[in-house]
Design an enzyme around this catalytic site. Structure first.
Site, mmCIF file in Angstrom:
data_model
loop_
_atom_site.group_PDB
_atom_site.id
_atom_site.type_symbol
_atom_site.label_atom_id
_atom_site.label_comp_id
_atom_site.label_asym_id
_atom_site.label_seq_id
_atom_site.Cartn_x
_atom_site.Cartn_y
_atom_site.Cartn_z
ATOM 1 N N GLU A 27 -58.275 1.208 -17.202
ATOM 2 C CA GLU A 27 -57.174 0.591 -18.122
ATOM 3 C C GLU A 27 -57.356 -0.790 -18.301
ATOM 4 O O GLU A 27 -56.608 -1.536 -17.835
ATOM 5 C CB GLU A 27 -55.569 0.921 -17.020
ATOM 6 C CG GLU A 27 -55.447 2.100 -16.830
ATOM 7 C CD GLU A 27 -54.102 2.020 -15.611
ATOM 8 O OE1 GLU A 27 -53.153 2.801 -15.893
ATOM 9 O OE2 GLU A 27 -54.098 1.136 -15.088
ATOM 10 N N PRO A 28 -58.348 -0.969 -19.271
ATOM 11 C CA PRO A 28 -58.384 -2.397 -19.669
ATOM 12 C C PRO A 28 -57.368 -3.058 -20.531
ATOM 13 O O PRO A 28 -57.073 -2.168 -21.359
ATOM 14 C CB PRO A 28 -59.599 -2.305 -20.492
ATOM 15 C CG PRO A 28 -60.186 -0.769 -20.866
ATOM 16 C CD PRO A 28 -59.281 -0.080 -19.993
ATOM 17 N N GLY A 29 -57.038 -4.032 -20.029
ATOM 18 C CA GLY A 29 -56.053 -4.833 -21.149
ATOM 19 C C GLY A 29 -56.707 -6.194 -21.558
ATOM 20 O O GLY A 29 -57.227 -6.401 -22.655
ATOM 21 N N ARG A 30 -56.709 -7.159 -20.684
ATOM 22 C CA ARG A 30 -57.479 -8.341 -20.899
ATOM 23 C C ARG A 30 -58.583 -8.479 -21.582
ATOM 24 O O ARG A 30 -59.079 -8.976 -22.537
ATOM 25 C CB ARG A 30 -57.615 -9.342 -19.513
ATOM 26 C CG ARG A 30 -58.180 -10.621 -19.667
ATOM 27 C CD ARG A 30 -58.747 -10.990 -18.456
ATOM 28 N NE ARG A 30 -57.664 -10.868 -17.369
ATOM 29 C CZ ARG A 30 -56.670 -11.708 -17.058
ATOM 30 N NH1 ARG A 30 -56.463 -12.578 -17.893
ATOM 31 N NH2 ARG A 30 -55.751 -11.510 -16.143
ATOM 32 N N TYR B 155 -50.916 -20.243 -13.572
ATOM 33 C CA TYR B 155 -51.924 -20.296 -12.595
ATOM 34 C C TYR B 155 -53.124 -20.725 -12.853
ATOM 35 O O TYR B 155 -54.518 -20.367 -12.551
ATOM 36 C CB TYR B 155 -52.184 -18.456 -12.084
ATOM 37 C CG TYR B 155 -52.041 -17.307 -13.129
ATOM 38 C CD1 TYR B 155 -51.014 -16.432 -12.870
ATOM 39 C CD2 TYR B 155 -52.601 -17.269 -14.384
ATOM 40 C CE1 TYR B 155 -50.720 -15.566 -13.589
ATOM 41 C CE2 TYR B 155 -52.363 -16.234 -15.379
ATOM 42 C CZ TYR B 155 -51.258 -15.341 -14.961
ATOM 43 O OH TYR B 155 -51.032 -14.312 -15.740
ATOM 44 N N CYS C 122 -41.198 -29.880 -22.207
ATOM 45 C CA CYS C 122 -40.591 -30.991 -21.204
ATOM 46 C C CYS C 122 -40.887 -30.167 -19.652
ATOM 47 O O CYS C 122 -39.916 -29.962 -19.067
ATOM 48 C CB CYS C 122 -39.095 -30.783 -21.517
ATOM 49 S SG CYS C 122 -38.689 -31.633 -23.101
ATOM 50 N N GLU C 123 -42.322 -30.516 -19.400
ATOM 51 C CA GLU C 123 -42.727 -30.206 -18.163
ATOM 52 C C GLU C 123 -43.743 -30.784 -18.027
ATOM 53 O O GLU C 123 -44.786 -30.891 -19.056
ATOM 54 C CB GLU C 123 -42.915 -28.404 -18.040
ATOM 55 C CG GLU C 123 -41.918 -27.617 -17.788
ATOM 56 C CD GLU C 123 -41.494 -27.737 -16.116
ATOM 57 O OE1 GLU C 123 -42.118 -28.082 -15.393
ATOM 58 O OE2 GLU C 123 -40.394 -27.098 -16.018
ATOM 59 N N TYR D 71 -52.213 -11.968 -22.735
ATOM 60 C CA TYR D 71 -51.265 -12.882 -21.867
ATOM 61 C C TYR D 71 -50.820 -14.066 -22.552
ATOM 62 O O TYR D 71 -50.451 -14.933 -21.691
ATOM 63 C CB TYR D 71 -51.546 -12.758 -20.417
ATOM 64 C CG TYR D 71 -51.961 -11.169 -19.975
ATOM 65 C CD1 TYR D 71 -51.001 -10.332 -19.596
ATOM 66 C CD2 TYR D 71 -53.401 -11.003 -19.620
ATOM 67 C CE1 TYR D 71 -51.601 -9.227 -19.072
ATOM 68 C CE2 TYR D 71 -53.778 -9.798 -18.980
ATOM 69 C CZ TYR D 71 -52.644 -8.756 -18.787
ATOM 70 O OH TYR D 71 -53.016 -7.613 -18.325
ATOM 71 N N ARG E 254 -50.152 -19.485 -19.208
ATOM 72 C CA ARG E 254 -51.262 -19.101 -18.143
ATOM 73 C C ARG E 254 -51.757 -20.465 -17.457
ATOM 74 O O ARG E 254 -52.044 -20.498 -16.362
ATOM 75 C CB ARG E 254 -52.565 -18.317 -18.586
ATOM 76 C CG ARG E 254 -51.820 -17.096 -19.175
ATOM 77 C CD ARG E 254 -53.077 -16.002 -19.689
ATOM 78 N NE ARG E 254 -53.896 -15.877 -18.300
ATOM 79 C CZ ARG E 254 -55.217 -15.980 -18.312
ATOM 80 N NH1 ARG E 254 -55.661 -17.009 -19.269
ATOM 81 N NH2 ARG E 254 -55.730 -15.815 -17.010
HETATM 82 C C1 LIG Z 1 -52.018 -5.371 -15.726
HETATM 83 C C2 LIG Z 1 -52.451 -3.997 -15.413
HETATM 84 C C3 LIG Z 1 -53.531 -3.309 -16.106
HETATM 85 C C4 LIG Z 1 -54.332 -4.357 -17.151
HETATM 86 O O1 LIG Z 1 -55.120 -5.362 -16.304
HETATM 87 P P1 LIG Z 1 -56.231 -6.375 -17.242
HETATM 88 O O2 LIG Z 1 -56.248 -7.382 -15.967
HETATM 89 O O3 LIG Z 1 -55.699 -6.799 -18.290
HETATM 90 O O4 LIG Z 1 -57.215 -5.431 -17.452
HETATM 91 C C5 LIG Z 1 -54.064 -2.263 -15.967
HETATM 92 N N1 LIG Z 1 -53.288 -1.405 -15.168
HETATM 93 C C6 LIG Z 1 -52.281 -1.523 -14.700
HETATM 94 C C7 LIG Z 1 -51.424 -0.784 -13.664
HETATM 95 C C8 LIG Z 1 -51.982 -3.074 -14.676
HETATM 96 O O5 LIG Z 1 -50.671 -3.410 -13.980
#
Ligand SMILES: *Cc1c(COP(=O)(O)O)cnc(C)c1O
Length: 418
Positions: A278-281, A321, A348-349, A377, A317
């Site tokens: 499940e890649p997002g980033r 963090y 304003c931070e 993100y 971000r």
């Molecule tokens: C956030 C998340 C992802 C994606 O994470 P990345 O770091 O963006 O690849 C995949 N699966 C689950 C369940 C998540 O919470």
């Protein structure tokens, strides 16, 4: 002048104003196509789920669909967006540790293919709701394998108190979740999901996760007679934000995952048929940049500030963090970088600093500052803090730009206010 996908940053800023989020469309396409290409196996059926929380909008979902990706959604809003582009619902996976009743009903109505249940209570509620479904819903359970992988090291934590999933140590609870669905002809329990962290640089972390998960799948077979089909390994693939980051090349991570899984299957004689990631980033981060216009500069006894026309509202971000980014002055890319700056936003931070200690050519008002790798993100975590409207988002390809999200106006921003 720096260009993005054949278009100059100045032209982009002149045409669409700043702050502006710009994606190089070919980079997005390349990432999607690479993941689909390298995550293929002769042993397992494989699937790549785009974790849309990293950046969810209609156009990115259309692209993901075009490449045959599956989709990971974590809320009714993300699901709704998928529905709006007719994303094939059998390829949608619905996550979340506290799905509301309305969201669960929506998932059933929409015909979502797979629900990842997070706990026993949810399993029980969903099992009842699913009896009204007119299709068979695949069920995964999120388990917590006690591996925590962020950045360069992973640790086997025995961390059993995560808000997500059921700990592997709570085996009886896991069996109860699975059995919940036993009598329901509208559901099929397929297997387990885990997600061990984000921005993972260590491929051994994935290998450790796979070993634990296959070990647990085997335990289910041996101790409980439960044979499982699917192992979903989650996301967390790293992106390059600065020179300090060196993610493992994708072909290598994919090979490690697939080889480890195959070795586990052979060694343990498990019956896993399907492997998911499940890649997002890593799909969207590097393709995105944010263009800001510099305003005032200021010298303090120890610092040189350059202020930009956005900040933590469009990219939280760094404040949230301490995330590191790289940047350039797009209109001064031929000049030596002689001054150490802190790039600060307009919110304003005191913590609204995008980058600290970056070398740039001397800056002045009107300079165009490009911050790289803001594609994940960024927009999805953007807020209206200080009532800054959300920026526009454009995709650029072969020297041509198109708007995929309009810039928000003040009127939009208060449209719901009475
Ligand atoms: C956030 C998340 C992802 C994606 O994470 P990345 O770091 O963006 O690849 C995949 N699966 C689950 C369940 C998540 O919470």
């Amino acid at each position: 002048m720096i260009e993005i996908a054949g278009m100059s940053v100045k032209e982009l800023a002149d045409t669409y104003q700043t702050p502006l989020m710009v994606y190089d469309e070919n980079k997005l396409r390349q990432k999607m196509s690479d993941f689909m290409h390298y995550f293929q196996s002769d042993t397992f059926e494989t699937g790549v789920l785009y974790a849309s929380k990293a950046f969810s909008c209609k156009e990115i979902l259309r692209l993901a669909n075009e490449y045959g990706m599956c989709l990971d959604v974590v809320s009714g809003g993300e699901l709704y967006t998928a529905g709006q582009v007719n994303f094939p619902m059998e390829r949608v996976y619905f996550h979340g540790n506290n799905k509301s009743l309305a969201e669960m009903k929506m998932a059933i109505e929409y015909g979502v293919g797979t629900i990842i249940v997070d706990n026993l209570q949810e399993a029980q509620v969903f099992n009842e709701l699913a009896k009204n479904s007119d299709h068979v819903i695949h069920i995964l359970l999120r388990i917590n394998p006690g591996i925590d992988a962020h950045t360069h090291k992973y640790i086997v934590t025995g961390h059993v108190d995560s808000k997500f999933g059921v700990s592997m140590l709570q085996e009886e609870e896991i069996v109860r979740v699975i059995k919940t669905f036993d009598e329901n002809e509208h559901t099929v329990f397929e297997g387990f999901h885990a997600h061990i962290g984000s921005q993972i640089f260590d491929k051994n972390a994935f290998a450790a996760e796979i070993k634990k998960m296959f070990g647990f799948v085997k335990k289910m077979e041996e101790d409980h007679g439960i044979v499982l089909n699917t192992v979903n390994l989650g996301g967390g693939f790293a992106a390059t934000y600065t020179d300090a980051d060196a993610p493992i090349p994708l072909p290598e991570v994919c090979a490690t995952i697939l080889d480890t899984a195959k070795a586990q299957q052979d060694e343990r004689q498990t019956h896993v048929k399907k492997l998911l990631i499940e890649p997002g980033r890593s799909i969207v981060a590097e393709a995105g940049s944010t263009i800001y216009t510099a305003g005032f500069t200021k010298q303090t006894p120890n610092k040189n500030y350059v202020f930009v026309d956005g900040g933590m509202a469009d990219n939280i971000r760094p404040a949230l963090y301490q995330a590191a980014y790289d940047a350039d002055v797009a209109n001064k890319d031929d000049q030596p970088k002689t001054v150490t700056y802190t790039i600060a936003g307009k919110c304003c931070e005191s913590g609204d600093l995008l980058i600290e200690g970056i070398k740039l050519p001397p800056c002045q008002a009107g300079d165009l500052i490009i911050v790289y790798t803001t594609g994940a993100y960024g927009y999805s975590m953007a807020s209206h803090y200080n009532k800054l409207p959300l920026p526009a988002v454009v995709f650029v390809k072969d020297g041509k730009a198109r708007v995929v999200i309009e810039r928000e106006s003040y009127e939009h921003m208060i449209a719901l206010e009475k």
